[in-house]
Scaffold this motif. Structure first.
Motif, mmCIF file in Angstrom:
data_model
loop_
_atom_site.group_PDB
_atom_site.id
_atom_site.type_symbol
_atom_site.label_atom_id
_atom_site.label_comp_id
_atom_site.label_asym_id
_atom_site.label_seq_id
_atom_site.Cartn_x
_atom_site.Cartn_y
_atom_site.Cartn_z
ATOM 1 N N SER A 23 -25.470 -19.762 -105.229
ATOM 2 C CA SER A 23 -25.561 -18.557 -106.065
ATOM 3 C C SER A 23 -27.012 -18.219 -106.388
ATOM 4 O O SER A 23 -27.393 -17.037 -106.421
ATOM 5 C CB SER A 23 -24.761 -18.775 -107.356
ATOM 6 N N THR A 24 -27.833 -19.238 -106.618
ATOM 7 C CA THR A 24 -29.250 -18.992 -106.892
ATOM 8 C C THR A 24 -29.939 -18.362 -105.686
ATOM 9 O O THR A 24 -30.751 -17.433 -105.834
ATOM 10 C CB THR A 24 -29.936 -20.303 -107.283
ATOM 11 N N ALA A 27 -28.963 -14.823 -105.529
ATOM 12 C CA ALA A 27 -29.624 -14.027 -106.563
ATOM 13 C C ALA A 27 -31.073 -13.731 -106.196
ATOM 14 O O ALA A 27 -31.567 -12.608 -106.440
ATOM 15 C CB ALA A 27 -29.561 -14.780 -107.897
ATOM 16 N N LEU A 31 -32.656 -9.948 -105.809
ATOM 17 C CA LEU A 31 -33.556 -9.559 -106.890
ATOM 18 C C LEU A 31 -34.393 -8.332 -106.546
ATOM 19 O O LEU A 31 -34.486 -7.384 -107.370
ATOM 20 C CB LEU A 31 -34.460 -10.736 -107.250
#
Length: 623
Positions: A23-24, A27, A31
């Motif tokens: 998930s990071t 993201a 961004l």
């Protein structure tokens, strides 16, 4: 004692940590797009200024957002399309082993876990569960079905069993051994754990795809994907490791209630089976594989090897008494056919042989092994040794002893190098040449041809050339007995010859094809297995020149013993090729051979030959 649920909870916590890394990464990729959306929305609503600086910021963030989304899509596509590596195995259908499937399902019911979706055998002493739910490993979609109209039903993992276990273990021992493995299907069915495993396997497959990129420009995107995948793998390595440990702990705790006492005995059999399997592959199967033959009943040979080990080793005493119970291979309908398939796969994995039999890759049974493998191996190595001796420089060969009857004032002419392998050279003989034998042509010149040698009166007492004998053991002993360093040149030339033959064999295997041939046979090992990586598990490190020389001298001694002393080739289940004298194995040949090869001392070997009755001056038959 912790309950199985405790281990599942610990594994789920680590699985969530792995998924948070995914998930990071998502993201971070989104961004720039999120910032671009905020700037565009602020301009449209009037909350952000309309100056040149804001417009430039919108253009920069918009460009970064497009590049970021394209790179994220590239990574996602490669990870999704890469096929996770599969363990090479022989699939076992329920029709070919109904009793084995029934045993596994009963075991799963007792453990209250889902039953494995399928069973496969692998030529190794281990058992595990393998996730094969990737779309590349599943059955093809039915024709006429819409692309997104059918949802894939999650399947339980496949149970992979080591084939030596089925032949050596009894049915009750196999059930006890498989209990903690089958219990692992419970944690594997948890959605979070399954998702974390799929993510890690996809990254691993993507790294393998990027590792095969060879073109510097066109494969640049794949190299970028491989670097991103390695970063993500490093970030989640510790969490994935602890997750797998927790899954194993939970499975072991759940299996405590099923045949716990018998499982201790089964674990002892695992170590014994591993020892016998390793000796069988390295000492028995490997010599046959190097000659283009593959033993077709390796698993059955494990029973013979372990029975022999039980007879020799006091620590293994009593294990052979279990052979009266029902073996686990009785759970198969056709154990011979499955053993043959597993033996062929073992040859492919450990030696890199072809995926199917052929003229240069044929099976051999244990009854034919001594004659078709052992005897031929000895004679091939003896022929190679004599080829090396033939190609040595003339100064490296032992000088012939001076003739006692020759006049002192006349120097002896230099003799040509010996060529026993081709039997084309000639050496000085002791027989006068007044009348040649009936089976040899006359060596006298015709009357009308001028004579180029000394007068006939002087030639009458000269020895005439005689046919050279065949390859003899005496020639090898005399060459190596010249000194401690006499075998250095022979060992170096022998190592170069073997290396050349291995390169030629590798080129032939590469010409046969690897992945294309496997695909034609329905073998899909996934992208995690690099092409050209066979054999996956080499059995022995490269041998040194001294080791090769000792092996070839031993082969030459065995050939001489078979041809001149009535010995016979044999098979030792733990040590491989053996020399049988009067029906008994002679295991005392190694020390005399090493004394000759390492120290140049031929007396121990000559004494051994005298004891056996071997005549080293007699020629031996080569291949």
């Amino acid at each position: 004692m912790a309950s199985p649920e405790t281990g599942v909870l610990a594994a789920r916590a680590r699985a969530l940590a792995v998924l948070r890394i995914r998930s990071t990464a998502l993201a971070v990729a989104l961004l720039p797009a999120a910032v671009a959306v905020v700037l565009l929305a602020g301009r449209a609503t009037g909350h952000l200024g309309a100056g040149t600086g804001w417009d430039l910021a919108r253009w920069i963030t918009g460009g970064l957002a497009v590049v970021s989304l394209l790179l994220a899509a590239l990574v996602a596509v490669v990870v999704a399309r890469a096929r996770p590596a599969l363990s090479p195995s022989v699939p076992i259908s329920e029709k070919s082993a109904p009793d084995l499937y029934r045993l596994v399902r009963d075991l799963a019911d007792r453990l209250e876990v889902p039953a494995p979706s399928a069973i496969a055998l692998t030529p190794d002493c281990d058992s595990w569960l393998e996730d094969r739910t990737h779309r590349a490993h599943g059955p093809p979609r039915r024709s006429g079905a819409p692309a997104g109209g059918e949802r894939r039903v999650p399947e339980a993992p496949v149970l992979v069993i080591g084939s030596p276990f089925l032949w050596w273990m009894r049915v009750a021992e196999l059930r006890a051994l498989l209990a903690p493995v089958v219990a692992g299907t419970g944690p594997s069915s948890h959605p979070d754990i399954a998702a974390a495993r799929r993510f890690i396997r996809g990254l691993d497959a993507a790294v393998a795809v990027a590792a095969r990129a060879r073109r510097p420009v066109r494969d640049l995107p794949l190299r970028f994907v491989g670097r991103v995948a390695r970063v993500l793998l490093r970030a989640g390595r510790e969490h994935a490791t602890i997750m797998e440990r927790a899954v194993a702990t939970a499975a072991s705790e759940r299996a405590q209630t099923v045949d716990y006492g018998l499982r201790i005995v089964a674990q002892e059999q695992v170590g014994l089976a591993y020892a016998g399997w390793d000796r069988l592959l390295t000492r028995v199967a490997l010599p046959a594989w190097r000659m283009g033959r593959w033993p077709s009943r390796l698993d059955a040979g494990v029973v013979s090897a372990l029975t022999e080990l039980s007879r020799r080793d006091r620590l293994a005493d009593g294990f052979a008494s279990r052979l009266g119970e029902r073996p686990a291979c009785d759970l198969l309908e056709e154990p011979g056919a499955i053993d043959r398939a597993a033996s062929l796969l073992a040859a492919r994995l450990f030696h890199g042989g072809p995926a199917e039999p052929g003229p240069d890759w044929s099976p051999v049974g244990w009854n034919q092994y001594p004659e078709e493998v052992v005897d031929r191996k000895w004679r091939l190595e003896a022929a190679r040794l004599h080829r090396v001796l033939d190609n040595l420089p003339a100064t490296a060969l032992p000088a012939p002893p001076p003739a006692s009857a020759a006049p002192a004032q006349e120097p002896a002419s230099a003799a040509p190098p010996l060529s026993y392998a081709r039997t084309a050279a000639r050496t000085p003989g002791d027989r006068p040449a007044e009348r040649p034998p009936a089976d040899e042509p006359s060596l006298s010149l015709p009357a009308d041809e001028p004579s180029l040698g000394p007068p006939a009166a002087d030639r009458r007492d000269e020895p005439q050339p005689a046919p050279a004998p065949g390859p003899t053991l005496a020639r090898v002993i005399d060459r190596l007995a010249q000194g401690e360093s006499a075998g250095d040149l022979v060992a170096a030339r022998l190592g170069a010859e073997v290396e050349r033959e291995e390169r030629e064999e590798a080129a032939r295997q590469a010409a046969r094809g690897t992945s294309q041939q496997d695909a034609a046979l329905g073998v899909a090992w996934g992208d995690g297995m690099a092409e050209g990586g066979l054999p996956l598990f080499p059995l022995q490190p490269p041998r040194t020149g001294r080791e090769l020389l000792a092996d070839h001298v031993t082969a030459m001694v065995c050939c001489a013993a078979v041809d001149t002393a009535g010995a016979a080739p044999g098979l030792d289940w733990l040590d491989g090729p053996a020399l049988l004298v009067d029906g008994a194995r002679r295991a005392d040949l190694g020390r005399p051979v090493l004394s000759l090869v390492d120290d140049g001392d031929a007396e121990p070997l000559r004494g051994w030959l005298t004891t056996i009755g071997v005549r080293p001056e007699k020629p031996v038959r080569l291949v």
